[in-house]
Design an enzyme around this catalytic site. Structure first.
Site, PDB file in Angstrom:
ATOM      1  N   GLY A 266    -111.056 -33.576 -50.239  1.00  0.00           N
ATOM      2  CA  GLY A 266    -112.065 -34.448 -50.518  1.00  0.00           C
ATOM      3  C   GLY A 266    -113.356 -34.404 -50.291  1.00  0.00           C
ATOM      4  N   GLU A 269    -116.713 -32.439 -43.072  1.00  0.00           N
ATOM      5  CA  GLU A 269    -117.583 -32.591 -42.107  1.00  0.00           C
ATOM      6  C   GLU A 269    -118.677 -31.784 -41.516  1.00  0.00           C
ATOM      7  OE1 GLU A 269    -114.248 -32.603 -41.611  1.00  0.00           O
ATOM      8  OE2 GLU A 269    -113.682 -32.163 -39.467  1.00  0.00           O
ATOM      9  N   HIS A 302    -115.711 -41.794 -43.235  1.00  0.00           N
ATOM     10  CA  HIS A 302    -114.701 -40.750 -42.679  1.00  0.00           C
ATOM     11  C   HIS A 302    -115.449 -39.346 -41.993  1.00  0.00           C
ATOM     12  CE1 HIS A 302    -110.862 -38.494 -41.710  1.00  0.00           C
ATOM     13  NE2 HIS A 302    -111.411 -37.408 -41.980  1.00  0.00           N
ATOM     14  N   GLU A 303    -116.062 -38.834 -42.817  1.00  0.00           N
ATOM     15  CA  GLU A 303    -116.685 -37.584 -42.625  1.00  0.00           C
ATOM     16  C   GLU A 303    -118.257 -37.853 -41.883  1.00  0.00           C
ATOM     17  OE1 GLU A 303    -115.287 -35.102 -43.744  1.00  0.00           O
ATOM     18  OE2 GLU A 303    -113.998 -36.053 -45.260  1.00  0.00           O
TER      19      GLU A 303
HETATM   20  C1  7MF Z   1    -110.651 -39.663 -45.480  1.00  0.00           C
HETATM   21  O1  7MF Z   1    -110.445 -34.439 -42.918  1.00  0.00           O
HETATM   22  C2  7MF Z   1    -109.402 -39.215 -45.171  1.00  0.00           C
HETATM   23  C3  7MF Z   1    -109.001 -37.902 -45.097  1.00  0.00           C
HETATM   24  C4  7MF Z   1    -110.340 -31.709 -44.058  1.00  0.00           C
HETATM   25  C5  7MF Z   1    -109.996 -31.903 -45.495  1.00  0.00           C
HETATM   26  C6  7MF Z   1    -111.209 -34.475 -45.132  1.00  0.00           C
HETATM   27  O2  7MF Z   1    -112.701 -34.589 -43.312  1.00  0.00           O
HETATM   28  C7  7MF Z   1    -111.432 -33.914 -43.754  1.00  0.00           C
HETATM   29  C8  7MF Z   1    -111.521 -32.700 -43.534  1.00  0.00           C
HETATM   30  C9  7MF Z   1    -107.828 -33.022 -46.043  1.00  0.00           C
HETATM   31  C10 7MF Z   1    -107.472 -34.314 -46.607  1.00  0.00           C
HETATM   32  C11 7MF Z   1    -107.826 -35.280 -46.375  1.00  0.00           C
HETATM   33  C12 7MF Z   1    -109.112 -35.516 -46.078  1.00  0.00           C
HETATM   34  C13 7MF Z   1    -110.111 -34.358 -45.639  1.00  0.00           C
HETATM   35  C14 7MF Z   1    -109.246 -33.063 -45.739  1.00  0.00           C
HETATM   36  C15 7MF Z   1    -109.666 -37.001 -45.582  1.00  0.00           C
HETATM   37  C16 7MF Z   1    -110.743 -37.210 -46.380  1.00  0.00           C
HETATM   38  C17 7MF Z   1    -111.328 -38.371 -46.358  1.00  0.00           C
HETATM   39  N1  7MF Z   1    -111.998 -32.162 -42.228  1.00  0.00           N
HETATM   40 BR1  7MF Z   1    -107.105 -31.267 -46.437  1.00  0.00          BR
HETATM   41 ZN    ZN Z   2    -111.075 -35.674 -41.691  1.00  0.00          ZN
END
Ligand code: 7MF
Ligand code: ZN
Length: 879
Positions: A266, A269, A302-303
């Protein structure tokens, strides 16, 4: 079969890094034929590590062009290039190592490391992507200060970005230019990012609570310039919220967001330079649905929140992934709750958890929130680590209360700022700040499996006491046969005959009598006696879904109806409705077509449809029948076709009986005015589109006209795609084709909308979809190199179109296996994620079971299977 078994990594083998990197100087020369990376590392021996160890750096797919130690070339006999890296046997306590590598971003289909996406260069380094760029200790506990110079052709790549602040820029020969970036905060290499392209810049600013002005910049391809506003607004709301709720201020002078079309996940960060999948950040009302708007707000948040929970304080090793992900998902869900309806947000989170995470937790890939071992870490970015991990943090919040939780998070950030730490460090900070013992609670991180809580009760008419007996069992999971009881915060209320909450007096001389309590369930069986209970109550159990557990209690349908209309806990009102619908559907599984739906369910839905008092967003949620995926998860041995048929019959009968109410609901919630993104307007659109889809389900002619009209005159994507989806799922063949064509013609230039167009078709439960799905793979807009397209066709088919995916002839399974096999070579992360729908084969009826197993075995037989796919398939087939 693979010729060699991939290595398993164990948490118990963790050792501190033998060498630390204080500073990295990177120079990227970007060309069309490849990229040259100059990497100069200031390295010193870690005083906490055993002395005398060789220097080992990770590296994959690199062509080594040069290697120097303190500026002098190393002789071939002084180092060794191994399969996964580079080894220098003899080094001093402090030195500078120079590495030059040549890589091929234009051929990188794995989308890990440096790659090209629609003409731009971009990176994805979490978890282990940096090793595809240069040799480096690719582990999160090595934190270095990065300085990055990016050089490229100026006409093709006018924008050159990396982490931190831009400190220098200039012109070079041959029409090339450079920009140098410096990130003052030490960080692990998984947070490194680079972007180069011809991008439009959207600027904004944010003034922090201490009065610093931050430059916000969003970079997108020029055609997406109009799709940035929502993300930038969401970013500002996130920044403000993190200051207000956690006291966390942003720390650099610039914050950048980039949108790229080809992205495995998705978003990411990276420090100061968040990179997003286009589908998770770009939106306008006429191209993105309300759901997409909410999702974008949550992902941007989130990010952004990772800047503290992830970047300033990071993970010691990848077993600790939930340290940053569980905490950050908890933070983004608190944020979303604050921005909208907390009850609705809770319902959404609980639905995801109960449907998908519970399934994961009872399948062959089940693992603790803090796993003990892995073969490929990218397979552990799971619902368990993220969503159950967030629930674990939420339970700490519940146990400590708002104030002590904030003290705990302040202590955590203060104590560990700039460090790479463990989930245990997080729990310790919470313990120390609150004085609460979380010893037993730690089992939530260590034990896999969803606890089951059985509840029985007894009302003593004479003594006016009400006794609740709770017992818990954590089921065995792979590698964990024996489980201990966990500490479960179990929120309850008791509802009296007239529908109001009764005071909860625990013990005869309890001075306090609140109407809701959090019971501390810590033993395998515990009894709670409530005194002065004037009348026989109906218990409201696990209010707000206070713990990620399964609750069993012998509710009667009448009790559920009672809770549905009287529980003061909005979540449990919804939950009672779900349990009632599940009970009704389950009782119809495998029964004759003619069997009629319990009229009480019809009455309950009738009431909902005409209830204009209750929060309409909650009503919209309550009208959703439990999904097939959830019904499958609940079944001991799932008969998918029988479940699908029973659920469809319930839906049909409800729609037939409630035709008038549905029509009224549709008309009442139709709006002619301008599009508004307010929660009220969103709820109205949701109700209206649910009503429309139910009416089309029964081929209502008037609804057909309404859908066509809505499709033609919609002023926003929610209404447009709502109408399209209803038509596509209906039996009005001609309308369906016409609407699909018109939609495609209108949006063929917009990849995000084309992805919706794909997934509406691939997810359609109408019979015969497999051939339609196969045709989509031949469509000119389909692209095997683009994860979003793969997800919107193959992912939607296998994940949402369960009746067709689980066709009894096994065609769905063979289709999936075939494409997993071809994707395994180009993009193993995406291939491994697609295996998920096959993994729980043991929980299905025999026709399905054998077909799923055959598909897994076919995948397993591929020579040189990636370790990503190997791990999932191997664990699924293991007995
Ligand atoms: C909201 O976690 C919740 C989860 C890793 C990639 C984004 O920021 C992250 C990255 C995966 C699966 C879900 C999410 C992410 C990743 C995510 C994104 C937005 N560090 Br793989
Ligand atoms: Zn994350």
């Amino acid at each position: 079969m693979r010729t060699s078994q991939p290595r398993t990594i164990y948490l118990k083998d963790y050792k501190v890094p033998p060498y630390l990197v204080d500073h990295v100087d990177l120079r990227f020369e970007l060309f069309e034929e490849g990229a040259r990376v100059y990497n100069s590392m200031e390295i010193r021996r870690n005083p906490e590590a055993d002395p005398g160890q060789p220097l080992e750096l990770d590296g994959e797919g690199l062509e080594l062009e040069g290697l120097t130690l303190n500026g002098l070339p190393l002789a071939p006999s002084d180092f060794e290039v191994t399969s996964g890296g580079l080894r220098v046997e003899k080094v001093s306590d402090a030195f500078t190592l120079g590495v030059v590598t040549w890589i091929l971003p234009q051929d990188n289909t794995r989308l890990e490391g440096l790659y090209k996406s629609s003409g731009m260069f971009c990176t994805q380094c979490e978890a282990e992507g940096f090793r595809w760029i240069t040799y480096f200790p690719d582990r999160p506990d090595v934190m270095a200060r990065f300085r990055t110079r990016v050089e490229a052709d100026k006409a093709r790549y006018p924008i050159l970005l990396s982490n931190g602040n831009d400190v220098d820029r200039g012109e070079l020969e041959d029409g090339r230019h450079f920009v140098t970036w410096e990130d003052p905060f030490p960080k692990p290499c998984y947070l490194f990012a680079l972007v180069a392209g011809d991008l439009t810049e959207k600027k904004d600013t944010f003034t922090t609570q201490s009065g610093r002005e931050i430059d916000l910049r969003m970079y997108v391809e020029p055609r997406n310039a109009a799709k940035c506003d929502h993300a930038l607004d969401s970013l500002k709301r996130s920044m403000r919220w993190d200051e207000q709720i956690y006291g966390r201020e942003y720390d650099l002078d610039i914050f950048m967001i980039v949108a790229v079309d080809d992205f495995n996940m998705g978003a990411m960060e990276n420090k100061g330079l968040n990179i997003f999948n286009s589908s998770c950040v770009l939106a306008t009302p006429d191209t993105a649905t309300d759901m997409a708007f909410q999702r974008i707000e949550a992902i941007v948040a989130h990010e952004y929140f990772h800047n503290w929970s992830g970047n300033r304080v990071t993970c010691r090793d990848w077993f600790q992934l939930s340290l940053k992900e569980g905490f950050t998902v908890f933070r983004d869900s608190q944020f979303s709750a604050d921005m909208g309806s907390p009850t609705v947000k809770r319902i959404e989170d609980a639905t995801l958890l109960r449907t998908a995470q519970f399934a994961e937790d009872s399948g062959p890939m089940a693992h603790p929130v803090r796993p003990d071992s892995y073969i490929e870490i990218s397979n552990f970015y799971t619902l368990t680590v993220y969503e159950k991990g967030a629930e674990v943090v939420r339970m700490i919040h519940t146990l400590l209360g708002e104030e002590d939780f904030r003290k705990g998070s302040d202590l955590y950030f203060q104590r560990h700022d700039g460090q790479a730490v463990t989930t245990d460090d997080f729990v310790k900070a919470m313990e120390e700040a609150s004085g609460r013992d979380l010893g037993q609670f730690r089992l939530w991180y260590q034990q896999a499996g969803t606890p089951v809580v059985d509840v029985t009760d007894h009302y003593d008419e004479q003594a006016k006491t009400y006794t609740l007996t709770l017992s818990q069992k954590v089921p065995p999971t792979p590698g964990q046969s024996e489980k201990k009881p966990q500490h479960i915060p179990f929120a309850i209320g008791l509802i009296g005959e007239h529908g109001s909450d009764l005071p909860l007096k625990l013990g005869a001389d309890d001075a306090e009598a609140p109407t809701q309590r959090i019971l501390d369930l810590t033993e395998s069986e515990q009894t709670f006696v409530f005194h002065d209970v004037a009348e026989r109550p109906v218990p409201s159990l696990l209010r707000g879904f206070s713990a990620p557990v399964k609750v069993r209690y012998p509710w009667s349908r009448d009790q559920l109806l009672f809770l549905m209309s009287h529980d003061s806990d909005g979540f449990n009102r919804w939950d009672a409705g779900q349990r009632l619908a599940v009970d009704v559907i389950q009782s119809m599984v495998g029964q004759p077509q003619e069997q009629t739906v319990d009229p009480r369910l019809v009455t309950a839905f009738r009431q909902l449809l005409s209830d204009t008092e209750l929060d309409q967003a909650l009503v919209a949620k309550m009208l959703q029948l439990p999904s097939e995926a959830y019904l499958i998860e609940l079944a001991d041995v799932a008969d998918v076709q029988a479940i699908h048929s029973a659920r469809t019959r319930v839906l049909n009968q409800l729609a037939l009986e409630l035709q008038g109410e549905l029509m009224a609901c549709y008309l009442r919630n139709r709006e002619d005015g301008a599009y508004e993104p307010t929660p009220e307007a969103i709820a109205r659109r949701s109700l209206k589109n649910t009503a429309l889809s139910w009416l089309l389900h029964i081929n209502d002619e008037e609804a057909r006209q309404m859908a066509l009209k809505q499709f033609d005159s919609a002023t926003n994507m929610t209404d447009q795609s709502g109408a399209l989806r209803s038509l596509v799922n209906s039996d009005f063949e001609a309308d369906r084709t016409q609407a699909l064509d018109a939609f495609y013609d209108r949006f063929s230039n917009d990849p995000q909308v084309v992805e919706q167009w794909f997934s509406i078709q691939a997810g359609s439960p109408r019979a015969g979809t497999l051939s339609a799905v196969e045709a989509l793979l031949e469509h000119p807009a389909f692209d095997w190199k683009n994860p979003n397209k793969i997800r919107s066709v193959i992912g939607a088919f296998a994940g949402q179109n369960l009746a067709n995916f689980h066709a009894e002839d096994g065609s769905g399974y063979r289709f999936l296996a075939k494409h997993i096999l071809s994707l395994d070579s180009s993009n193993p992360q995406i291939a491994a994620r697609l295996v998920a729908p096959l993994t729980r084969w043991r929980n299905y009826g025999e026709v399905y079971r054998e077909g799923m197993r055959a598909a897994l075995e076919q995948i397993q037989a591929k020579p040189d299977l990636s370790k990503d796919v190997y791990e999932v398939v191997h664990k699924s087939l293991k007995d």
